[in-house]
Design a protein around this motif. Structure first.
Motif, PDB file in Angstrom:
ATOM      1  N   CYS A   8       7.111  -5.777   2.558  1.00  0.00           N
ATOM      2  CA  CYS A   8       6.826  -7.127   2.056  1.00  0.00           C
ATOM      3  C   CYS A   8       7.220  -7.249   0.590  1.00  0.00           C
ATOM      4  O   CYS A   8       6.461  -7.741  -0.233  1.00  0.00           O
ATOM      5  N   GLY A   9       8.429  -6.769   0.284  1.00  0.00           N
ATOM      6  CA  GLY A   9       8.981  -7.002  -1.044  1.00  0.00           C
ATOM      7  C   GLY A   9       9.503  -8.428  -1.121  1.00  0.00           C
ATOM      8  O   GLY A   9       9.202  -9.264  -0.264  1.00  0.00           O
ATOM      9  N   ASP A  30       2.788  -3.923   5.485  1.00  0.00           N
ATOM     10  CA  ASP A  30       3.135  -3.272   4.224  1.00  0.00           C
ATOM     11  C   ASP A  30       2.001  -2.336   3.839  1.00  0.00           C
ATOM     12  O   ASP A  30       0.835  -2.582   4.169  1.00  0.00           O
ATOM     13  N   SER A  31       2.337  -1.271   3.119  1.00  0.00           N
ATOM     14  CA  SER A  31       1.319  -0.283   2.738  1.00  0.00           C
ATOM     15  C   SER A  31       0.513  -0.722   1.519  1.00  0.00           C
ATOM     16  O   SER A  31      -0.526  -0.143   1.220  1.00  0.00           O
ATOM     17  N   ASN A  37      -1.959  -9.606   0.656  1.00  0.00           N
ATOM     18  CA  ASN A  37      -2.888 -10.680   0.274  1.00  0.00           C
ATOM     19  C   ASN A  37      -2.138 -11.936  -0.145  1.00  0.00           C
ATOM     20  O   ASN A  37      -2.598 -13.059   0.090  1.00  0.00           O
ATOM     21  N   ALA A  38      -0.967 -11.754  -0.754  1.00  0.00           N
ATOM     22  CA  ALA A  38      -0.197 -12.899  -1.237  1.00  0.00           C
ATOM     23  C   ALA A  38       0.429 -13.697  -0.103  1.00  0.00           C
ATOM     24  O   ALA A  38       0.671 -14.900  -0.243  1.00  0.00           O
ATOM     25  N   LEU A  47      -0.645  -7.373   7.814  1.00  0.00           N
ATOM     26  CA  LEU A  47      -1.395  -6.135   8.011  1.00  0.00           C
ATOM     27  C   LEU A  47      -1.089  -5.116   6.923  1.00  0.00           C
ATOM     28  O   LEU A  47       0.066  -4.973   6.497  1.00  0.00           O
ATOM     29  N   ILE A  48      -2.125  -4.393   6.507  1.00  0.00           N
ATOM     30  CA  ILE A  48      -1.956  -3.294   5.565  1.00  0.00           C
ATOM     31  C   ILE A  48      -1.930  -1.994   6.353  1.00  0.00           C
ATOM     32  O   ILE A  48      -2.840  -1.715   7.131  1.00  0.00           O
ATOM     33  N   GLY A  49      -0.884  -1.210   6.164  1.00  0.00           N
ATOM     34  CA  GLY A  49      -0.785   0.054   6.889  1.00  0.00           C
ATOM     35  C   GLY A  49       0.480   0.792   6.510  1.00  0.00           C
ATOM     36  O   GLY A  49       1.452   0.191   6.046  1.00  0.00           O
TER      37      GLY A  49
END
Length: 234
Positions: A8-9, A30-31, A37-38, A47-49
């Protein structure tokens, strides 16, 4: 059709937002917490992972025929290759991977990836298209010979009705709609090539009267679109 974007750059974020705007279901992974959050309010799932962990990838539906997985990680070679290799091993059917140079492209090909893209090449093609498509505000290719194009209304057509200008009979072009009114800035995209778009009116009818400032959204052969723009010196 669904899209899963890993990374998610700036590019991944812009891609996710644009695909969502087109009506597709988009999942972003994205990790890092901050980029997720943005974007979480702009896509279906954020998702965060750690995508290098096969257990994380295994929790996502990635192998179905209608799911396209895009590895948008670019600069981190090792991470890009690890993620892509695991997706290949999982049997992901629709896999696209980003590359930042020729060496990375060769390495991706060695692990069996066939759909590889470079953001810089895409941007260069967009600029080339913009510079060479004189008179066309925006050109969207549909196949090798046909496109959708936004073309400024010829000055001599202001005040005329659609039925009076012979678009289909004389120019072999179809009018899909008309952009009319003040353009609105899109603050949701990071695409440096994106331009503010005017709103569109409903499907034009024969009695519709053209107004100054209208932009025609036309479909037709590329050669006919170019001839039309050249004829009216647009």
């Amino acid at each position: 059709m669904k899209f899963v974007i890993i990374g998610c750059g700036q590019f991944g974020r812009a891609l996710a937002i644009n695909l969502t705007a087109l009506g597709y279901e988009v999942t972003v992974l994205d990790s890092q917490e901050a980029p997720i959050n943005a974007i979480k309010d702009s896509v279906a799932y954020a998702l965060i992972g750690d995508a290098t962990d096969p257990r994380v990838l295994g929790k996502l539906e990635l192998v179905s025929d209608d799911t396209y997985v895009i590895v948008a990680v670019g600069e981190n070679y090792e991470r890009n290759l690890m993620i892509t290799a695991q997706l290949r091993e999982m049997g992901v059917k629709n896999l696209l991977a980003r590359s930042v140079n020729e060496l990375q492209t060769k390495m991706l090909k060695l692990i069996g990836v066939t759909d590889i893209f470079r953001v810089e090449d895409v941007a260069a093609r967009q600029l080339t298209q913009r510079f060479t498509a004189e008179g066309l505000v925006r050109l969207r290719k549909l196949d090798e010979t046909h496109s959708l194009a936004d073309i400024p209304l010829p000055a001599e057509w202001v005040g005329k009705k659609l039925s009076e200008v012979g678009l289909r009979a004389d120019y072999r072009l179809n009018l899909l709609t008309v952009r009319r009114g003040k353009a609105k800035e899109d603050t949701t995209t990071d695409d440096v090539f994106a331009e503010p778009e005017q709103p569109v009116i409903d499907t034009p009818e024969a009695g519709m009267q053209f107004q100054e400032g209208d932009v025609l959204v036309l479909f037709g052969k590329d050669s006919d679109l170019q001839k039309f723009a050249a004829k009216f010196k647009l």
